[in-house]
Scaffold this motif. Structure first.
Motif, PDB file in Angstrom:
ATOM      1  N   ASP A 147       0.123   1.473  -4.204  1.00 10.80           N
ATOM      2  CA  ASP A 147      -1.266   1.261  -3.811  1.00 10.80           C
ATOM      3  C   ASP A 147      -2.218   1.423  -4.988  1.00 10.80           C
ATOM      4  N   GLU A 162      -0.490  -2.756  -7.687  1.00 10.74           N
ATOM      5  CA  GLU A 162      -1.619  -3.569  -7.224  1.00 10.74           C
ATOM      6  C   GLU A 162      -2.930  -2.969  -7.712  1.00 10.74           C
ATOM      7  N   ASP A 173       0.832  -1.207   0.000  1.00  6.86           N
ATOM      8  CA  ASP A 173       0.000   0.000   0.000  1.00  6.86           C
ATOM      9  C   ASP A 173       0.868   1.259   0.000  1.00  6.86           C
TER      10      ASP A 173
END
Ligand code: C2E
Ligand code: MG
Ligand code: MG
Ligand code: MG
Length: 291
Positions: free
Chosen positions: A202, A236, A180
């Protein structure tokens, strides 16, 4: 319905669970039993090399097979786990499960690195590193196949502790990543302090990367900075092909997200491993622009 949900890996997201104190109190009281009765299960989400389109790892993400509520996402219970005394036993369970899976894939001659999410509390636990060392030694796996993901906010609780723990993990041959990344209050300067292999950008930066020029510039700069520091970059929350294509062009090393696969039981990864590790041929659609 529950069986179908579980098969599809669909998480229970409903307001009754999310905003109900009574349910929370109930869940909290059931954590210990859940651990004893193996109700926690690791799901695995593929990580894909954006350089060559191959499966290059998996992130272990926990699910709770709750007897009454069905399959629960960690969003509902990770806070409860962390507030309760079971956080240490819980993380040990996830590490032991992941190490067993790594061993299985090694034995099947389809070795694959697996990342486990740690909690900030694990960094404060003086018995944690000896536990990990023993688990690795007992299993006989290649330690480089185990990765620990630490959220940026967890590493910020006490930078000197984080620095020491990451060094200890490095000494054991384990890889580490900051999860993150970019959401906390940290500055890039602290990357100097933490000797991590990887940062995971993130999802907040990825969502609009292909449609918002500022987001693209931010991501491009973060990738360049990490690469200059010798740190690998994972994006991600990739949900669309356009995001994957752009991230590849920006030099991002690894992609993860629903576009490549949702977190699912290990059998889904088994299937990918047995098909030459080309993730659903999705990467074949990405132009092979160099960096
Ligand atoms: P995380 O480590 O950042 O894991 C990724 C989360 O994003 C997962 O949510 C995953 O399902 C979701 N995700 C992945 N790809 C996409 C995508 O393309 N789009 C969208 N919208 N979401 C995507 P999940 O399963 O709810 O997990 C939430 C968090 O719970 C994880 O975030 C992690 O911090 C924590 N967690 C999960 N497993 C464990 C564990 O075993 N131990 C600890 N301490 N924390 C865990
Ligand atoms: Mg993670
Ligand atoms: Mg993450
Ligand atoms: Mg996240």
């Amino acid at each position: 319905l529950r069986a179908k949900r579980m098969r599809l890996g669909i998480q229970v997201y409903n307001d009754r669970l999310a905003h109900n104190n009574t349910v929370e109190v109930t869940l909290r009281s059931q954590l210990r039993t859940a651990l004893q009765q193996n109700q926690f299960e690791l799901y695995y989400q593929p990580k894909v090399s954006l350089h060559n389109g191959k499966l290059c790892g998996a992130e272990a993400i926990v699910r709770w097979n709750h007897p009454d509520e069905g399959l629960l996402s960690p969003a509902y219970f990770i806070d409860l786990v962390e507030q309760s005394g079971i956080v240490h036993a819980f993380t040990r369970y996830t590490i032991e499960s992941a190490v067993k899976q790594i061993k299985q894939w090694e034995d099947d001659e389809t070795p694959l690195p697996v990342a486990v999410n740690l909690s900030a509390y694990n960094l404060m636990d003086t018995a944690f590193v000896p536990f990990v060392e023993k688990t690795l030694a007992t299993s006989g796996i290649d330690p480089a196949r185990l990765e620990f993901e630490l959220t940026e906010s967890a590493t910020m609780v006490d930078i000197s502790v984080s620095k020491r723990m990451i060094s200890a993990f490095n000494s054991l041959g384990i890889r580490t990543s900051i999860d993150d990344f970019g959401t906390g209050m940290s500055s890039f300067a602290y990357l100097r302090e933490l000797n991590v292999h990887t940062i995971k950008l993130d999802r907040a930066f990825i969502t609009d990367v292909a449609t918002n020029a500022k987001d693209e510039k931010i991501v491009e700069a973060m990738i360049a900075l990490c690469h200059n520091l010798g740190i690998q970059v994972v994006a991600e929350g990739i949900e669309q092909q356009g995001q994957a294509t752009l991230l590849k062009q920006l030099g991002c090393d690894v992609g993860q997200g629903y576009f490549f696969g949702k977190p699912a039981p290990h059998t889904d990864i088994d299937a990918l491993l047995s098909t030459a590790q080309d993730v659903k041929a999705n990467l074949a659609k990405i132009p092979s622009a160099g960096r």
